[in-house]
Design an enzyme around this catalytic site. Sequence first.
Site, PDB file in Angstrom:
ATOM      1  N   ASN A 128      35.378 123.394  47.177  1.00 58.94           N
ATOM      2  CA  ASN A 128      35.346 122.821  48.527  1.00 58.94           C
ATOM      3  C   ASN A 128      34.068 122.025  48.745  1.00 58.94           C
ATOM      4  O   ASN A 128      33.004 122.392  48.269  1.00 58.94           O
ATOM      5  CB  ASN A 128      35.455 123.927  49.583  1.00 58.94           C
ATOM      6  CG  ASN A 128      36.762 124.685  49.451  1.00 58.94           C
ATOM      7  OD1 ASN A 128      37.673 124.224  48.768  1.00 58.94           O
ATOM      8  ND2 ASN A 128      36.849 125.835  50.086  1.00 58.94           N
ATOM      9  N   ASP A 185      33.242 121.221  51.970  1.00 61.31           N
ATOM     10  CA  ASP A 185      33.055 121.308  53.433  1.00 61.31           C
ATOM     11  C   ASP A 185      31.779 122.015  53.871  1.00 61.31           C
ATOM     12  O   ASP A 185      31.482 122.096  55.061  1.00 61.31           O
ATOM     13  CB  ASP A 185      34.281 121.974  54.080  1.00 61.31           C
ATOM     14  CG  ASP A 185      34.549 123.386  53.544  1.00 61.31           C
ATOM     15  OD1 ASP A 185      33.623 124.049  53.058  1.00 61.31           O
ATOM     16  OD2 ASP A 185      35.721 123.817  53.636  1.00 61.31           O
ATOM     17  N   HIS A 205      32.780 120.301  43.084  1.00 63.80           N
ATOM     18  CA  HIS A 205      33.292 118.989  43.483  1.00 63.80           C
ATOM     19  C   HIS A 205      32.365 118.275  44.465  1.00 63.80           C
ATOM     20  O   HIS A 205      32.781 117.335  45.135  1.00 63.80           O
ATOM     21  CB  HIS A 205      34.702 119.120  44.079  1.00 63.80           C
ATOM     22  CG  HIS A 205      35.729 119.536  43.065  1.00 63.80           C
ATOM     23  ND1 HIS A 205      37.005 119.956  43.394  1.00 63.80           N
ATOM     24  CD2 HIS A 205      35.669 119.597  41.706  1.00 63.80           C
ATOM     25  CE1 HIS A 205      37.677 120.259  42.289  1.00 63.80           C
ATOM     26  NE2 HIS A 205      36.889 120.052  41.254  1.00 63.80           N
ATOM     27  N   CYS A 247      23.219 106.427  47.373  1.00 65.24           N
ATOM     28  CA  CYS A 247      23.370 104.987  47.177  1.00 65.24           C
ATOM     29  C   CYS A 247      23.921 104.697  45.783  1.00 65.24           C
ATOM     30  O   CYS A 247      23.401 105.221  44.795  1.00 65.24           O
ATOM     31  CB  CYS A 247      22.014 104.317  47.355  1.00 65.24           C
ATOM     32  SG  CYS A 247      22.032 102.566  46.986  1.00 65.24           S
ATOM     33  N   CYS A 273      20.751 102.455  43.948  1.00 68.98           N
ATOM     34  CA  CYS A 273      19.468 103.041  43.537  1.00 68.98           C
ATOM     35  C   CYS A 273      19.551 104.561  43.368  1.00 68.98           C
ATOM     36  O   CYS A 273      18.587 105.176  42.911  1.00 68.98           O
ATOM     37  CB  CYS A 273      18.362 102.676  44.517  1.00 68.98           C
ATOM     38  SG  CYS A 273      18.433 103.521  46.102  1.00 68.98           S
ATOM     39  N   SER A 311      45.271 126.238  44.631  1.00 70.28           N
ATOM     40  CA  SER A 311      46.572 126.058  43.981  1.00 70.28           C
ATOM     41  C   SER A 311      46.406 126.080  42.461  1.00 70.28           C
ATOM     42  O   SER A 311      47.386 126.211  41.741  1.00 70.28           O
ATOM     43  CB  SER A 311      47.204 124.740  44.425  1.00 70.28           C
ATOM     44  OG  SER A 311      46.331 123.666  44.135  1.00 70.28           O
TER      45      SER A 311
HETATM   46  P1  OAD Z   1      45.164 122.934  47.455  1.00 72.87           P
HETATM   47  O1  OAD Z   1      45.507 122.257  48.736  1.00 72.87           O
HETATM   48  O2  OAD Z   1      45.725 122.360  46.215  1.00 72.87           O
HETATM   49  O3  OAD Z   1      45.597 124.464  47.501  1.00 72.87           O
HETATM   50  C1  OAD Z   1      45.288 125.276  48.609  1.00 72.87           C
HETATM   51  C2  OAD Z   1      45.724 126.673  48.263  1.00 72.87           C
HETATM   52  O4  OAD Z   1      45.318 127.547  49.301  1.00 72.87           O
HETATM   53  C3  OAD Z   1      47.235 126.858  48.092  1.00 72.87           C
HETATM   54  O5  OAD Z   1      47.479 127.568  46.879  1.00 72.87           O
HETATM   55  C4  OAD Z   1      47.639 127.692  49.310  1.00 72.87           C
HETATM   56  O6  OAD Z   1      48.722 128.568  49.017  1.00 72.87           O
HETATM   57  C5  OAD Z   1      46.363 128.472  49.567  1.00 72.87           C
HETATM   58  N1  OAD Z   1      46.142 128.906  50.965  1.00 72.87           N
HETATM   59  C6  OAD Z   1      46.398 128.238  52.114  1.00 72.87           C
HETATM   60  N2  OAD Z   1      46.000 128.952  53.181  1.00 72.87           N
HETATM   61  C7  OAD Z   1      45.450 130.103  52.698  1.00 72.87           C
HETATM   62  C8  OAD Z   1      44.832 131.254  53.287  1.00 72.87           C
HETATM   63  N3  OAD Z   1      44.682 131.372  54.607  1.00 72.87           N
HETATM   64  N4  OAD Z   1      44.379 132.243  52.471  1.00 72.87           N
HETATM   65  C9  OAD Z   1      44.520 132.155  51.110  1.00 72.87           C
HETATM   66  N5  OAD Z   1      45.099 131.087  50.503  1.00 72.87           N
HETATM   67  C10 OAD Z   1      45.544 130.075  51.269  1.00 72.87           C
HETATM   68  O7  OAD Z   1      43.562 123.013  47.388  1.00 72.87           O
HETATM   69  P2  OAD Z   1      42.623 123.256  46.115  1.00 72.87           P
HETATM   70  O8  OAD Z   1      43.241 124.213  45.173  1.00 72.87           O
HETATM   71  O9  OAD Z   1      41.287 123.582  46.652  1.00 72.87           O
HETATM   72  O10 OAD Z   1      39.575 117.941  44.507  1.00 72.87           O
HETATM   73  O11 OAD Z   1      42.606 121.820  45.479  1.00 72.87           O
HETATM   74  C11 OAD Z   1      41.789 121.597  44.359  1.00 72.87           C
HETATM   75  C12 OAD Z   1      41.229 120.200  44.395  1.00 72.87           C
HETATM   76  O12 OAD Z   1      42.265 119.249  44.579  1.00 72.87           O
HETATM   77  C13 OAD Z   1      40.286 119.930  45.544  1.00 72.87           C
HETATM   78  O13 OAD Z   1      38.955 120.401  45.327  1.00 72.87           O
HETATM   79  C14 OAD Z   1      40.311 118.442  45.630  1.00 72.87           C
HETATM   80  C15 OAD Z   1      41.792 118.192  45.456  1.00 72.87           C
HETATM   81  O14 OAD Z   1      42.131 116.989  44.886  1.00 72.87           O
HETATM   82  C16 OAD Z   1      38.816 116.853  44.655  1.00 72.87           C
HETATM   83  O15 OAD Z   1      38.760 116.226  45.700  1.00 72.87           O
HETATM   84  C17 OAD Z   1      38.022 116.505  43.436  1.00 72.87           C
END
Ligand code: OAD
Length: 255
Positions: A103, A105, A120, A128, A131, A193
Amino acid sequence: MASAFSHTLVDRLAQAESVAVLTGAGISAESGIPTFRDPGGLWQKFRPEELANVEAFLANPVLVQGWYQHRQQVALEKAPNAGHDALVAMETLVAHFTLITQNVDNLHQRAGSQNVVELHGNIMRSYCVECGRFASEAALRPASQEITAQCANCAGLLRPDVVWFGEWLPPDALEAAEKAAQQADVFLSIGTSAVVYPAAGLPQVAKKAGAYVAEINIAPSAIAASMHEVVQGKSGEILPILIEAVRRKKINGAL
Ligand code: OAD
């Protein structure tokens, strides 16, 4: 449907010298920050290829800066939730604790987690492209919607300090994450995911090195079948109960 965690997981965490945790967008979902791939997620509304890569940025810096500025603003308006807080508490219970997050955030850091590996990047920083100087948090905000945000030093374009598609992960962060996975007695994969590598490969690295690997997610991830344990439910609900059980187990040996 939520499922309970096992006594084994509590015991392993209570005995662990070293714990590594991988988090994804799901841990911030209960704070009100959209995930990427869930229904209504960011990648259903916006196309990564139009926004999250350097070519898109150079072709339309105002659009890309504006999108990240918007996400920065959303993150600033939200607060860490009980899941973030529980991981802060877990860090105080374990000798060696590493929180590896995908994340950007900044919510783990705002919650108070100390040893955070940002795989990430972090949306609160920008730098920038000319530079390389880092700019202030507010710098991504241009004076008007039409003008690009520029470096105060050389007037080069400012980009968010996040990993875009086609880019390498920060080498130090990846090395720290792999080391933590190799050394972990327990590895938790939470709210991801697990489709984006190399992050999604870390639980397997930990498992091969002997860790007990468990997942906490509202739905089984792409790698759920390879876990020792899958706990289904919201991280903001499960983690506080899990951490409290571990704390009690460590204090008086009881569940
Ligand atoms: P995803 O959006 O792919 O997956 C979110 C996961 O959170 C899913 O498996 C949901 O089932 C689960 N989920 C949702 N709400 C939840 C809750 N309250 N408690 C527990 N689980 C919950 O997000 P990421 O796996 O973080 O990369 O995605 C990986 C990367 O893909 C990100 O870091 C980003 C994106 O492209 C970059 O930007 C480089």
